[in-house]
Design an enzyme around this catalytic site. Structure first.
Site: not given
Length: 150
Positions: A29, A31, A16, A75, A25, A136
């Site tokens: 990137h 998680h 995201h 994904h 952020c 997260e």
């Protein structure tokens, strides 16, 4: 009969970016999310029922969460459709990437709210969503509790 809480754990990888954010952020990137789904209800007492003694079959809960959350978000890269990230999303889609456009900033807080609505809509009668915990990172998570939300 007493209420019993059941929890099932799920894992998925999601990318995201937070448009307009003033930190790292804002960049795309990902998680390794961990989602704990807790439901509450009374165990089935009908001795002729195939699921006697269960609140909900763990397999049935898995099916709901897999279809509504894991299969869609795993994904995938998530962007807020109401930002210029939509242009990046369209380019990624053209190149065969799995992109989700949502109506919110894709923070853990907003994702857990979205997930709560999706899961609640699919639970059978007599079973309520009690809580969600969306982890997260190793040290950061968002929680949603039914009791906090009327």
């Amino acid at each position: 009969m007493s209420n019993i809480r059941l929890t099932k754990l799920f894992n998925f990888e999601t990318g995201h970016a937070l448009y307009g954010y003033d930190g790292k952020c804002r960049n795309v990137h990902g998680h390794s999310y961990k989602l704990a789904v807790t439901v509450i209800g009374k165990p089935i007492t009908d001795s002729s029922h195939v699921k006697l003694g269960m609140v909900i079959d763990f397999g049935d809960l898995k099916k709901i969460v897999k279809e509504e959350i894991v299969d869609k978000f795993d994904h995938a890269t998530v962007f807020n459709r109401n930002t210029p990230h939509v242009e990046l999303a369209e380019e990624l889609k053209k190149r065969g990437h799995n992109v989700l456009l949502v109506d919110y900033q894709p923070t853990s807080e907003n994702m857990v709210l979205d997930f709560s609505e999706k899961i609640k809509a699919r639970l059978p009668e007599g079973i309520a969503l009690h809580s969600l915990k969306l982890q997260e990172t190793e040290t950061s998570f968002a929680e949603w509790y039914a009791g906090d939300n009327g």
